[in-house]
Design a protein around this motif. Structure first.
Motif, PDB file in Angstrom:
ATOM      1  N   PHE A 176       7.547  -5.792 -10.460  1.00  0.00           N
ATOM      2  CA  PHE A 176       7.480  -6.150  -8.802  1.00  0.00           C
ATOM      3  C   PHE A 176       9.344  -6.862  -8.720  1.00  0.00           C
ATOM      4  CE2 PHE A 176       2.934  -5.883  -8.778  1.00  0.00           C
ATOM      5  CZ  PHE A 176       2.576  -4.437  -8.190  1.00  0.00           C
ATOM      6  N   PRO A 177       9.198  -6.855  -7.676  1.00  0.00           N
ATOM      7  CA  PRO A 177      10.810  -7.570  -7.662  1.00  0.00           C
ATOM      8  C   PRO A 177      10.755  -9.161  -8.145  1.00  0.00           C
ATOM      9  CG  PRO A 177      10.664  -6.619  -5.419  1.00  0.00           C
ATOM     10  CD  PRO A 177       9.411  -6.463  -5.913  1.00  0.00           C
ATOM     11  N   TRP A 178       9.664  -9.815  -8.254  1.00  0.00           N
ATOM     12  CA  TRP A 178       9.715 -11.477  -8.531  1.00  0.00           C
ATOM     13  C   TRP A 178       9.508 -11.618 -10.643  1.00  0.00           C
ATOM     14  CZ3 TRP A 178       6.533  -9.000  -4.583  1.00  0.00           C
ATOM     15  CH2 TRP A 178       5.025  -8.677  -4.632  1.00  0.00           C
ATOM     16  N   GLY A 179       8.337 -10.731 -10.396  1.00  0.00           N
ATOM     17  CA  GLY A 179       8.342  -9.897 -12.082  1.00  0.00           C
ATOM     18  C   GLY A 179       7.126  -9.186 -12.544  1.00  0.00           C
ATOM     19  N   ASN A 180       6.419  -9.752 -12.772  1.00  0.00           N
ATOM     20  CA  ASN A 180       4.891  -8.147 -13.105  1.00  0.00           C
ATOM     21  C   ASN A 180       3.716  -9.091 -12.955  1.00  0.00           C
ATOM     22  OD1 ASN A 180       6.581  -7.043 -14.425  1.00  0.00           O
ATOM     23  ND2 ASN A 180       6.088  -8.217 -16.835  1.00  0.00           N
ATOM     24  N   GLN A 181       3.551 -10.670 -11.701  1.00  0.00           N
ATOM     25  CA  GLN A 181       2.335 -11.092 -11.518  1.00  0.00           C
ATOM     26  C   GLN A 181       1.789  -9.773 -10.331  1.00  0.00           C
ATOM     27  OE1 GLN A 181       2.704 -14.894  -9.842  1.00  0.00           O
ATOM     28  NE2 GLN A 181       0.151 -15.096  -9.230  1.00  0.00           N
ATOM     29  N   VAL A 182       0.665  -9.695 -10.092  1.00  0.00           N
ATOM     30  CA  VAL A 182       0.160  -8.587  -8.910  1.00  0.00           C
ATOM     31  C   VAL A 182       0.998  -9.470  -7.523  1.00  0.00           C
ATOM     32  CG1 VAL A 182      -1.775  -8.264  -7.759  1.00  0.00           C
ATOM     33  CG2 VAL A 182      -1.149  -7.892 -10.094  1.00  0.00           C
ATOM     34  N   PRO A 183       1.159  -8.874  -6.144  1.00  0.00           N
ATOM     35  CA  PRO A 183       1.288 -10.245  -5.418  1.00  0.00           C
ATOM     36  C   PRO A 183       0.461 -10.551  -4.875  1.00  0.00           C
ATOM     37  CG  PRO A 183       1.925  -7.290  -5.015  1.00  0.00           C
ATOM     38  CD  PRO A 183       1.243  -7.321  -6.027  1.00  0.00           C
ATOM     39  N   ARG A 216      -0.064  -5.627   3.213  1.00  0.00           N
ATOM     40  CA  ARG A 216      -0.822  -4.810   4.088  1.00  0.00           C
ATOM     41  C   ARG A 216      -1.947  -5.889   3.076  1.00  0.00           C
ATOM     42  NH1 ARG A 216      -3.813   1.014   3.815  1.00  0.00           N
ATOM     43  NH2 ARG A 216      -2.359   1.317   4.845  1.00  0.00           N
ATOM     44  N   GLY A 217      -3.069  -6.660   4.005  1.00  0.00           N
ATOM     45  CA  GLY A 217      -4.279  -7.794   3.634  1.00  0.00           C
ATOM     46  C   GLY A 217      -3.920  -8.952   3.407  1.00  0.00           C
ATOM     47  N   LEU A 218      -2.099  -9.158   3.177  1.00  0.00           N
ATOM     48  CA  LEU A 218      -1.948 -10.155   2.704  1.00  0.00           C
ATOM     49  C   LEU A 218      -1.047 -10.625   3.877  1.00  0.00           C
ATOM     50  CD1 LEU A 218      -0.029  -9.353  -0.777  1.00  0.00           C
ATOM     51  CD2 LEU A 218      -2.816 -10.694  -0.330  1.00  0.00           C
ATOM     52  N   GLY A 219      -0.989 -10.181   5.088  1.00  0.00           N
ATOM     53  CA  GLY A 219       0.418 -11.093   6.374  1.00  0.00           C
ATOM     54  C   GLY A 219      -0.542 -10.247   7.733  1.00  0.00           C
ATOM     55  N   LEU A 227       0.716  -1.304   0.925  1.00  0.00           N
ATOM     56  CA  LEU A 227      -0.593  -1.467  -0.011  1.00  0.00           C
ATOM     57  C   LEU A 227       0.157  -1.924  -0.887  1.00  0.00           C
ATOM     58  CD1 LEU A 227      -3.538   1.587  -0.803  1.00  0.00           C
ATOM     59  CD2 LEU A 227      -3.908  -0.437   0.601  1.00  0.00           C
ATOM     60  N   SER A 228       0.039  -3.004  -2.067  1.00  0.00           N
ATOM     61  CA  SER A 228       0.224  -3.939  -3.134  1.00  0.00           C
ATOM     62  C   SER A 228       1.302  -2.619  -3.835  1.00  0.00           C
ATOM     63  CB  SER A 228       0.257  -4.279  -3.818  1.00  0.00           C
ATOM     64  OG  SER A 228      -1.152  -5.343  -2.770  1.00  0.00           O
ATOM     65  N   GLN A 229       0.807  -1.182  -4.480  1.00  0.00           N
ATOM     66  CA  GLN A 229       1.896  -0.868  -5.148  1.00  0.00           C
ATOM     67  C   GLN A 229       3.146  -0.160  -4.699  1.00  0.00           C
ATOM     68  OE1 GLN A 229      -1.731  -0.026  -4.449  1.00  0.00           O
ATOM     69  NE2 GLN A 229      -1.847   2.225  -3.558  1.00  0.00           N
ATOM     70  N   TYR A 230       2.849   0.152  -3.019  1.00  0.00           N
ATOM     71  CA  TYR A 230       4.454   0.451  -2.906  1.00  0.00           C
ATOM     72  C   TYR A 230       5.694  -0.815  -3.312  1.00  0.00           C
ATOM     73  CZ  TYR A 230       1.675   4.225  -0.779  1.00  0.00           C
ATOM     74  OH  TYR A 230       1.000   5.325  -0.590  1.00  0.00           O
ATOM     75  N   ALA A 231       4.986  -2.272  -3.184  1.00  0.00           N
ATOM     76  CA  ALA A 231       5.521  -2.894  -3.531  1.00  0.00           C
ATOM     77  C   ALA A 231       6.393  -2.952  -4.598  1.00  0.00           C
ATOM     78  CB  ALA A 231       5.607  -4.435  -2.933  1.00  0.00           C
ATOM     79  N   GLU A 232       6.077  -2.038  -5.523  1.00  0.00           N
ATOM     80  CA  GLU A 232       6.571  -1.820  -7.089  1.00  0.00           C
ATOM     81  C   GLU A 232       8.036  -1.157  -7.174  1.00  0.00           C
ATOM     82  OE1 GLU A 232       3.864   0.363  -9.711  1.00  0.00           O
ATOM     83  OE2 GLU A 232       2.321  -0.712  -9.036  1.00  0.00           O
TER      84      GLU A 232
END
Length: 199
Positions: free
Chosen positions: A91-98, A106-109, A159-164
């Protein structure tokens, strides 16, 4: 689906742009691009915004026109991936799950775009914000002959995987959406007239 916006009108409204210099390097072949060398480039620190909110509702040609008016251009998909991943990050910030502090997904905002500087924990090591989530970002794929554009980064409805960093979504360049924005890039250093340049 909203009507496309006029790039010349938007250019007059865009918030000052902060430019961040990111050193180039080799990008290995991926699903969306061949092996290539990415040059050192100057990146907008956030997607383009008006009053803090991401600019959306532009087709790829209109987004390219807006970037040109700012002395910049739309990045290629490989350039975007290098900026986002640095060849090592999931991910842009590292490997931590969003989580909620990383990105508007989705689900985080709230289910709509948020101000571009709202997720400080999601910044890249170079300080680029909003790379994952909030709004997709237009990129080009000059090595492809099918004239399909590539969206990168995911949006508030993804979904989170689309931010990879390795994920891309191929779309026709003429679509418009409240979930598609743009982050321009410059090949040369901004001049003093270009606001907020940083190194």
């Amino acid at each position: 689906m909203p009507a496309a916006r006029d790039a010349s009108t938007v250019a007059a409204e865009v918030d000052p742009v902060e430019w961040i210099r990111i050193s180039g390097g080799p990008v290995p072949a991926g699903e969306w691009h061949p092996t290539q060398e990415v040059a050192t480039l100057w990146w907008a620190s956030t997607p383009l915004a008006v009053a803090g909110m991401p600019v959306t509702g532009l087709t790829l040609p209109q987004a390219a026109q807006l970037a040109y008016r700012l002395g910049a251009r739309i990045p290629t998909s490989a350039e975007w991936e290098w900026m986002a991943a640095g060849a090592v990050r999931r991910f842009p910030w590292g490997n931590q799950v969003p989580g909620p502090g990383h990105a508007n997904l989705r689900g985080l905002g709230p289910g709509r775009p948020t101000p571009v500087r709202s997720h400080a924990a999601g910044r890249t090591p170079d300080g680029v914000l909003d790379v994952g989530g909030n709004v997709w970002e237009w990129t080009t794929a000059p090595w492809r002959r099918d004239r399909i554009a590539l969206l990168r980064g995911g949006s508030y409805n993804s979904l989170s995987q689309y931010a990879e960093c390795a994920h891309a979504n191929d779309v026709p360049p003429g679509i418009v959406s409240p979930g598609i924005g743009l982050r321009p890039v410059r090949d040369t250093a901004p001049t003093p007239a270009t606001t907020g340049a940083t190194e």
